[in-house]
Design a protein around this motif. Sequence first.
Motif, PDB file in Angstrom:
ATOM      1  N   LEU A 169       0.827  -1.095   0.153  1.00 54.67           N
ATOM      2  CA  LEU A 169      -0.068  -0.031   0.084  1.00 54.67           C
ATOM      3  C   LEU A 169       0.896   1.218   0.118  1.00 54.67           C
ATOM      4  O   LEU A 169       0.460   2.295  -0.578  1.00 54.67           O
ATOM      5  CB  LEU A 169      -0.810  -0.042   1.337  1.00 54.67           C
ATOM      6  CG  LEU A 169      -2.181  -1.006   1.275  1.00 54.67           C
ATOM      7  CD1 LEU A 169      -2.657  -0.775   2.701  1.00 54.67           C
ATOM      8  CD2 LEU A 169      -3.079  -0.593   0.190  1.00 54.67           C
ATOM      9  N   ARG A 170       1.940   1.130   0.634  1.00 55.29           N
ATOM     10  CA  ARG A 170       2.783   2.415   0.900  1.00 55.29           C
ATOM     11  C   ARG A 170       4.116   2.321   0.332  1.00 55.29           C
ATOM     12  O   ARG A 170       4.831   1.287   0.124  1.00 55.29           O
ATOM     13  CB  ARG A 170       2.863   2.684   2.371  1.00 55.29           C
ATOM     14  CG  ARG A 170       1.695   2.777   2.871  1.00 55.29           C
ATOM     15  CD  ARG A 170       1.610   2.768   4.548  1.00 55.29           C
ATOM     16  NE  ARG A 170       0.528   2.472   5.202  1.00 55.29           N
ATOM     17  CZ  ARG A 170      -0.501   3.296   5.263  1.00 55.29           C
ATOM     18  NH1 ARG A 170      -0.121   4.588   5.424  1.00 55.29           N
ATOM     19  NH2 ARG A 170      -1.693   3.016   5.718  1.00 55.29           N
ATOM     20  N   GLY A 191      -9.478  -0.648   2.705  1.00 47.35           N
ATOM     21  CA  GLY A 191      -7.851  -1.155   2.664  1.00 47.35           C
ATOM     22  C   GLY A 191      -7.550  -1.963   3.574  1.00 47.35           C
ATOM     23  O   GLY A 191      -6.161  -1.948   3.697  1.00 47.35           O
ATOM     24  N   LEU A 245      -5.848   0.176  -4.776  1.00 49.87           N
ATOM     25  CA  LEU A 245      -5.594   0.969  -3.648  1.00 49.87           C
ATOM     26  C   LEU A 245      -4.107   1.397  -3.670  1.00 49.87           C
ATOM     27  O   LEU A 245      -3.320   0.601  -3.749  1.00 49.87           O
ATOM     28  CB  LEU A 245      -5.654   0.123  -2.356  1.00 49.87           C
ATOM     29  CG  LEU A 245      -7.171  -0.292  -1.762  1.00 49.87           C
ATOM     30  CD1 LEU A 245      -7.040  -1.339  -0.726  1.00 49.87           C
ATOM     31  CD2 LEU A 245      -7.951   0.833  -1.555  1.00 49.87           C
ATOM     32  N   LYS A 246      -3.838   2.632  -3.307  1.00 51.79           N
ATOM     33  CA  LYS A 246      -2.672   3.281  -3.225  1.00 51.79           C
ATOM     34  C   LYS A 246      -2.718   4.536  -2.279  1.00 51.79           C
ATOM     35  O   LYS A 246      -3.723   5.228  -2.281  1.00 51.79           O
ATOM     36  CB  LYS A 246      -2.147   3.817  -4.401  1.00 51.79           C
ATOM     37  CG  LYS A 246      -0.578   3.491  -4.525  1.00 51.79           C
ATOM     38  CD  LYS A 246      -0.256   2.086  -4.592  1.00 51.79           C
ATOM     39  CE  LYS A 246       1.478   1.741  -4.709  1.00 51.79           C
ATOM     40  NZ  LYS A 246       1.544   0.577  -4.265  1.00 51.79           N
ATOM     41  N   VAL A 247      -1.522   4.417  -1.102  1.00 46.95           N
ATOM     42  CA  VAL A 247      -1.797   5.811  -0.362  1.00 46.95           C
ATOM     43  C   VAL A 247      -0.936   6.777  -1.050  1.00 46.95           C
ATOM     44  O   VAL A 247       0.242   6.533  -1.536  1.00 46.95           O
ATOM     45  CB  VAL A 247      -1.096   5.249   1.076  1.00 46.95           C
ATOM     46  CG1 VAL A 247      -1.060   6.574   1.848  1.00 46.95           C
ATOM     47  CG2 VAL A 247      -1.636   4.322   1.603  1.00 46.95           C
ATOM     48  N   GLN A 248      -1.413   8.018  -1.333  1.00 45.40           N
ATOM     49  CA  GLN A 248      -0.841   9.032  -1.833  1.00 45.40           C
ATOM     50  C   GLN A 248       0.182   9.812  -0.914  1.00 45.40           C
ATOM     51  O   GLN A 248       0.161   9.549   0.323  1.00 45.40           O
ATOM     52  CB  GLN A 248      -1.806  10.127  -1.945  1.00 45.40           C
ATOM     53  CG  GLN A 248      -2.976   9.907  -2.948  1.00 45.40           C
ATOM     54  CD  GLN A 248      -2.784   9.606  -4.477  1.00 45.40           C
ATOM     55  OE1 GLN A 248      -1.664  10.306  -4.847  1.00 45.40           O
ATOM     56  NE2 GLN A 248      -3.266   8.856  -5.001  1.00 45.40           N
TER      57      GLN A 248
END
Lengths: 145, 316, 500
Positions: B102-103, B159, B313-316
């Motif tokens: 994700l990060r 998420g 899903l992706k964390v900005q």
Amino acid sequence: MARNRTDLFGGLLLLAIAAVGFLFLAPLPFGSAARPDAAFLPTIVCALLGALGLLVTLRGGLGLPDAIERIHLRPAACILGAIAVFALLLERAGLPAAVAGAVMTAAGARPGLLDWRSAAFAALLAAGCTAAFRYGLNIPFRVLP
Amino acid sequence: MIAPRLLGLALTASVWAGTAAAEKFPSRPIQLIVPFTAGNVVDINARAFAEVFRSEIGGTVVVVNRDGAAGMIAMGAVANAAPDGHTLFFGPNGQLTLQPHLRKSLPYKVEQIAPICLTFESPFAIAVRPDSPHKTFADLVEAGRKNPGKVSYGLSGIGSVPHLLFHMVAVRAKTEFNAVAYKNYSLLAPDILEGRIDFGVMAFGSFQSPPMKLLAVLREKRHPRYKDVPTSTELGFPAESGAFGGLYAPAATPKPILAQLEAACERTFKAASVQKMLDDTGAGTEYEGSAGFARRLAADSANKAEAVRLLDLKVQ
Amino acid sequence: MEQVFDGLLLGAGVALQPTNLLYCFLGVLLGTLVGVLPGIGPVPTIALLLPVTYGLPPSTALITAAGIYYGAQYGGSTTSILCNLPGEASSLITCIDGHGMARKGEAGAALAIAAVGSFVAGTAATVAIAFVGPPLAKVASAFSAADYFSLILLGLIGSVVLARGSVVKAIAMIVLGALFGMVGADPTSVQERLTFGIPALQDGIGFVPIAMGLFGIAEIMVNIERATGRTMLGATIGRLWPSREHWRRSWRAILRGSGIGTVLGVLPGGGAVLASFAAYLAEKRVSRTPERFGTGAVEGVAAPESANNAAAQSSFIPLLTLGIPANPVMALMLAILLIQNIVPGPALVTTRPDVFWGVIASMWVGNLMLLVLNLPLIGLWVRLLGVPYRYLFPAILVFCCIGAYSTGGNVSEIWIMLAFAAFGYALLKLKFEPAPMLLGYVLAPLMEEHFRRALGLSHGDFSVFVTSPISAVFLALCAALIAALAWPAWRRRRETAFRE
């Protein structure tokens, strides 16, 4: 020229915070009114804050004269410094050293407080805190450096 | 009473283990860092584990709660601690198998952590209110297909592990559900019971009270506590792996200490009080040593990577 | 009715057993002690004792844990009043007038009113749980996300009432607090907001560092500049006990606070905060002298302290009657019960009447013990204010640092506290009030969570906020409050315009 300095500087401070908020919220997904995403409400809050900041700044220019109360650097620096000393020493040198260091730094806040009585109190508080928090409440503080 | 006798046995065992070990370990209190607040199911199990573990390892063991940031703060603290076996992580898999996908940046590297033993599982189940019109999981799937995106379910967060797990089930069932996030279950339960939301994907330990009806357990085999509830795999929608976890150490910890920890962990896991707590909280599982645990983590990581890609899903 | 009396009799039998009395006493004593220490609340303390409860009978285990819980409520008000240090969100409001009273040399009176108010509230809430527990539980489950949103919005708008100085500046502070409250992981997803890459901020700015920085430490920084004498507040200690005038002003506030607290306390997620806050606002609105609030009005201590204690008590209702834990402490209680193979819920009163009624009876016993324990302690606490400032302020600083660290076991929390102390000092110099800001900080994230959940549940349809009757009532109250706040200002402006 500005007469109400507390409002003028206060308003500018709010504007600056709102600007920083906008800048860092910009890359986040905004969503829509029906499906608000991460940046939706914070961005609205920033906009409100900016508007209020502007209003307070303008009042500062027009309002009744008001000067900012004098800032005494020495006590402020010593108290904030005491917290910093505690934070720096806690995991490096252990709880007793952090407590003693913070007490001695804080004693600089007013002239004449840095004497043997403060040193004795620092030692006493260090011992007491270690006994109560490390051993009494079992919070895993480092004790020795 | 069995407990004192067990304690006595454990003490003898630890004395024996202590003399067998060449160097002196532990030499100071061992911290079990738990990535949740006190009172969480994992925290309660960690405390029951620590009670026995301290006599098995022959030293003081303290449970330390460092919650926040999806457990990454806790994992970071262990990864960057001195690798001498005195700072251990007790928690689930997500920090190693989900967060890296994700990060971009984590406060630790996955390679910095060595799994020691797998001791608990946190299965998830599909829960509805007792008088729900959806009598079976097939009913829910049917309702979802009729009105894609209109049937809503509650879960702990977008998420999160249950979200990814259930999303894979929904993808396989070729339906779409409306996911609504609940930071804590105490607000989800009234919404389910009052019919404001259709169903919940809930962790074990959260639906015994208030009582709800379970339509499926997201698991391969039936859960010993809920033998009459079908599993998602039985129903044709396999949910590969949910949340499981146990004990981890910094990867640079010397091999003999890791072995000593693993042996003590296995004995602790078998203790009656630890088993009872696992059973009471629905967190019971089969024990895995370091090799088996590492295999499970690797498989889970591949699975989560796929789910994250599917959900975009992706964390900005 | 008769069942309730039988039940209470059974409960009294359980609560008055010598072992239970002893454990109840140990619980309230421990609770008071940890409540006084900033940042170390009931949750870690109960968790620490969790393994001990395995060996106790279920009612004893629960009575001990419950004692710690409301003992901490009593202890928490002590630091709020004496040092302007709110240990948790529900004692925030007490700081405003409680510490104001201490500044005027009425610390003893404030502590006594807080203790007596808490006791009365505890009694009222105990009676309410016994007689109307199940109907009250319905309130908890009737609230939907839209209803919570409107209630919290009402609270946020109401925060303006806290302002003493400029209303515009107070609104700016609420909005700024809201922004600080939204720092950290988005409540519904994995996105991070305004964390600047600091891991400690990923879960938001912690209550303990922000509240201690803004309130307690900023206060010390200003005090030390102004202090002339050897003691902290400069004022004389004054009388220890409340005067007749204090009692006359506060008895109605205590009763109203108890009522508001008992009802709002059953709401899972923020019930106690909303209760203390609603009680204060209500008191300020009904008061004939609202201008006294904020400078040490005794009603401003009596109302929120009664409300938060009543709320602490009635937060047991959803757990005991529905099986829903309303806050982290209740989650621990649930764990204690589950370990003992007891599933709380509607059936508890028939399956384990000894546990159900024992806990209820022990609440009253525990509150009585706290009153007896706390009244004599007041003299000691007040004398603490007489300790020379040179010893007191370094000690408070150290306790704040330890408290901030122990909330998450993270040094970053101390640095965050330092940042907010500096910021709070700047705010005081610029004549901004920190209290509305902290309320914005506490309420805004709750509001956002419910707002987004309400829209998620309605598939993006905004009409839920007015079609739900509870929500519609709160929104109407919001409109009325805005009108009431704006009216005097508007009239004043018109009058001055006419004169010119």
